[in-house]
Scaffold this motif. Structure first.
Motif, PDB file in Angstrom:
ATOM      1  N   ARG A   1       0.817  -1.221   0.000  1.00 11.07           N
ATOM      2  CA  ARG A   1       0.000   0.000   0.000  1.00 11.07           C
ATOM      3  C   ARG A   1       0.847   1.265   0.000  1.00 11.07           C
ATOM      4  O   ARG A   1       0.443   2.290  -0.541  1.00 11.07           O
ATOM      5  CB  ARG A   1      -0.943  -0.016   1.201  1.00 11.07           C
ATOM      6  CG  ARG A   1      -1.894  -1.217   1.185  1.00 11.07           C
ATOM      7  CD  ARG A   1      -2.909  -1.166   2.318  1.00 11.07           C
ATOM      8  NE  ARG A   1      -3.768  -2.338   2.269  1.00 11.07           N
ATOM      9  CZ  ARG A   1      -4.851  -2.461   1.505  1.00 11.07           C
ATOM     10  NH1 ARG A   1      -5.196  -1.456   0.716  1.00 11.07           N
ATOM     11  NH2 ARG A   1      -5.564  -3.567   1.517  1.00 11.07           N
ATOM     12  N   GLU A   2       2.020   1.230   0.625  1.00 12.25           N
ATOM     13  CA  GLU A   2       2.894   2.406   0.598  1.00 12.25           C
ATOM     14  C   GLU A   2       3.370   2.694  -0.822  1.00 12.25           C
ATOM     15  O   GLU A   2       3.487   3.867  -1.218  1.00 12.25           O
ATOM     16  CB  GLU A   2       4.090   2.184   1.525  1.00 12.25           C
ATOM     17  CG  GLU A   2       3.711   2.090   2.999  1.00 12.25           C
ATOM     18  CD  GLU A   2       4.928   1.960   3.882  1.00 12.25           C
ATOM     19  OE1 GLU A   2       6.048   1.918   3.320  1.00 12.25           O
ATOM     20  OE2 GLU A   2       4.763   1.908   5.115  1.00 12.25           O
ATOM     21  N   ALA A   3       3.629   1.649  -1.599  1.00 12.34           N
ATOM     22  CA  ALA A   3       4.032   1.852  -2.988  1.00 12.34           C
ATOM     23  C   ALA A   3       2.892   2.468  -3.796  1.00 12.34           C
ATOM     24  O   ALA A   3       3.120   3.346  -4.654  1.00 12.34           O
ATOM     25  CB  ALA A   3       4.464   0.533  -3.612  1.00 12.34           C
ATOM     26  N   ILE A   4       1.659   2.035  -3.532  1.00 14.28           N
ATOM     27  CA  ILE A   4       0.503   2.621  -4.216  1.00 14.28           C
ATOM     28  C   ILE A   4       0.359   4.092  -3.844  1.00 14.28           C
ATOM     29  O   ILE A   4       0.057   4.940  -4.694  1.00 14.28           O
ATOM     30  CB  ILE A   4      -0.769   1.829  -3.879  1.00 14.28           C
ATOM     31  CG1 ILE A   4      -0.676   0.401  -4.453  1.00 14.28           C
ATOM     32  CG2 ILE A   4      -2.009   2.530  -4.406  1.00 14.28           C
ATOM     33  CD1 ILE A   4      -1.871  -0.467  -4.126  1.00 14.28           C
ATOM     34  N   ALA A   5       0.573   4.400  -2.554  1.00 21.32           N
ATOM     35  CA  ALA A   5       0.481   5.799  -2.125  1.00 21.32           C
ATOM     36  C   ALA A   5       1.522   6.656  -2.826  1.00 21.32           C
ATOM     37  O   ALA A   5       1.237   7.787  -3.242  1.00 21.32           O
ATOM     38  CB  ALA A   5       0.640   5.884  -0.607  1.00 21.32           C
TER      39      ALA A   5
END
Length: 576
Positions: free
Chosen positions: A49-53
């Motif tokens: 999810r951090e990569a998506i953010a």
């Protein structure tokens, strides 16, 4: 393009979701829309999810701020309000860092109301620092105009109940707050400054006199109707109203007032505040202050106070248990010690800030005396005296032709103006003249003040500079009355007035620590902090609360105070 979820069933009957970035393209030959998978993110429960953010943030750079907000805000949410957050967040962070929240919760006896009482008291303190108002207006401010963590709303009755609880914990809270501040700032209490002020009430009626002890506190065993019977007690009893007429330091002797005292360190940190009935004289108050602070085991303390506390009884009292003092001495009283000090010859030594000093020895006096002289102040004193004498000359011009009765009336009128009356002389024949002898004597006092100290170890320079730091208390009074708005006091009950003064003290304490830490004025710091807002979005999808971006100036303030930034997303809750 859009995010697509694909669900697959395992042999054991469980379902697993996979996230895909997909795009629909029109096939003109087949006349249908065909889906194309651009990227597979993997299993839904294992996605980074951090990569998506980071991807979303990178894509948002090509959009305008409005487009980015519209793209990230669900269409069913509506932007409903924006409230300032930065000021309360910084104050609350320092409040927590000092441990005041834990101290208050520990002193509240009812476990069911500890958390709420602490939050309400913080809100009232923050109100004094950010937008001073009455308790009714403060409750509306909390509920409608500002964001305070843990307190979405409050009513005025809850504010009054919290103030009543604050008064019951005053002594213990003041001591524990001092030690918390001392540990945080590494305070040195070698010099302790004390001064008093008065605050008046816009009412023409004073309070009913009640039986009080020597410290101005109501005797608990005495009801108002039994005040006369209380005079038979062993302790000295005084009949005084709390709001009473007295010598006003705001030049409002026509209105009832209360007396407020404050002890301040050399760095301007207020460590304790007191309240007394309005008719209380200043002289003996410092003895009570010394008695109550004696229990704090502060170590070696040199008390610094102005000329109103220089009585012989006070000097003896302050020297108890190895204490010492630096006190201003009245020059115009004509006391033998003052006259002897001024009559001694000696050379002045120049210090910083255009101050000249010389230490003189007075025969048969145990104290040390230091004469301070400020050339700039001497010029101002001379100009003021010339102006007063000119006004007096205009006032008495032609008075010789008046009748004796008219001259007496003029004499009585001038006697109500101390500045003019000082230089007025009446001849044996009843004529009004300017007293040139007094004016000549005043010239010798221009720009001078006399200090006396009992400490044999302090140098003359330390005595002079230590007394000059008494200005920190005067600055505290100015801020208490102008920034925190000590007055007007929207209370008539004695306990509520005392609690109001305590709230102002806590607000001034937080402000002074912030100013000392950030090396700037609270007015400038408050202006920067209050630009940090929290926006609220509501709708069928729920409630979404998000902070504005923290600026460099705001970040510098929070970093100096060691207060973490508020989270970007404060709330994301589904509908209740």
């Amino acid at each position: 393009m859009y995010l697509r979820t694909v669900t697959r069933k395992n042999k054991n009957g469980s379902s697993v979701g996979y996230l895909q970035l997909a795009h629909n393209e029109w096939d003109p030959a087949a006349q249908v829309s065909r889906r194309t998978v651009l990227y597979n993110f993997g299993r839904e429960d294992q996605v980074d999810r951090e990569a998506i953010a980071r991807l979303i943030a990178s894509l948002s750079q090509v959009l305008t701020p409005g487009q980015a907000m519209a793209a990230t805000t669900p269409p069913e949410l509506t932007f409903t309000e924006s409230r300032p957050l930065g000021g309360t967040h910084a104050l609350d962070g320092l409040w927590h860092r000092l441990g005041i929240d834990a101290l208050i919760r520990g002193l509240v006896k009812d476990p069911r109301s500890r958390e709420r009482t602490e939050r309400i008291l913080f809100a009232l303190v923050a109100n004094r620092a950010l937008k001073p108002s009455s308790k009714l207006a403060a409750s509306q401010w909390v509920s409608e105009d500002v964001a305070i963590a843990g307190l979405p709303a409050v009513d005025d009755d809850s504010c009054y109940r919290a103030m009543d609880r604050l008064l019951t914990m005053e002594t213990k809270l003041a001591e524990q707050v001092y030690w918390a501040v001392a540990d945080l700032l590494n305070l040195e209490v070698d010099l302790l400054f004390f001064d008093t002020t008065s605050t008046y009430f816009e009412t023409g009626q004073a309070d009913e006199p009640l039986a009080r002890n020597e410290y101005g506190r109501c005797l608990p065993e005495c009801a108002p109707q039994d005040s006369e019977a209380c005079t038979d007690t062993e302790d000295p009893v005084h009949l005084r109203g709390f709001r009473a007429f007295g010598k006003s330091k705001d030049h409002r002797d026509d209105l009832p007032q209360v007396i407020i005292g404050m002890a301040v360190t050399r760095t301007g940190i207020p460590i304790r505040v007191w309240s007394w009935p309005g008719a209380t004289g200043d002289s003996a108050l410092i003895r009570q202050v010394k008695d109550e602070l004696k229990e704090w085991t502060l170590g070696r303390v040199v008390w610094v106070a102005d000329r109103g506390f220089t009585s012989a009884a006070n000097r003896r009292y302050l020297q108890r248990a190895g204490g010492h003092y630096i006190l201003g001495e009245k020059l115009r009283t004509g006391s033998p010690e003052a006259n002897a000090a001024l009559g001694r010859q000696g050379r002045y030594r120049t210090l910083a800030d255009n101050m000249r000093i010389k230490e003189v020895k007075v025969v048969d006096a145990d104290d040390r005396f230091v004469i301070c002289h400020n050339p700039d102040q001497a010029k101002r004193d001379a100009a003021t005296r010339e102006q007063l004498i000119a006004q007096l000359a205009d006032a008495i011009d032609g008075s010789d032709k008046l009748s004796r009765t008219k001259r007496a009336e003029l004499r009585g009128k001038l006697s109500t103006k101390p500045g003019l009356n000082r230089y007025l002389r009446v001849t044996p024949g009843g004529l009004l003249r300017i007293d040139r002898t007094v004016a000549k004597a005043e010239e010798n006092l221009d720009g001078k003040y006399l200090l006396r100290s009992s400490d044999p170890k302090l140098s003359a320079e330390d005595i002079a500079l230590g007394y000059k730091q008494l200005l920190e208390v005067e600055r505290g009074w100015r801020d208490m009355k102008s920034i925190i708005d000590l007055r007007p006091v929207y209370h008539r009950l004695e306990d509520r007035i005392r609690a109001h003064v305590l709230l102002c003290w806590l607000a001034l304490l937080l402000i002074r620590i912030i100013e000392t830490t950030c090396n700037d004025t609270w007015s400038n710091l408050r202006l920067q902090l209050e630009r940090l807002h929290v926006g609220t979005f509501t709708g069928p999808a729920g409630v979404f609360r998000q902070c504005t971006e923290v600026t460099k100036a705001q970040q510098a303030i929070l970093t100096a105070l060691q207060v973490p930034q508020p989270p970007r997303i404060l709330e994301a809750a589904p509908p209740a």
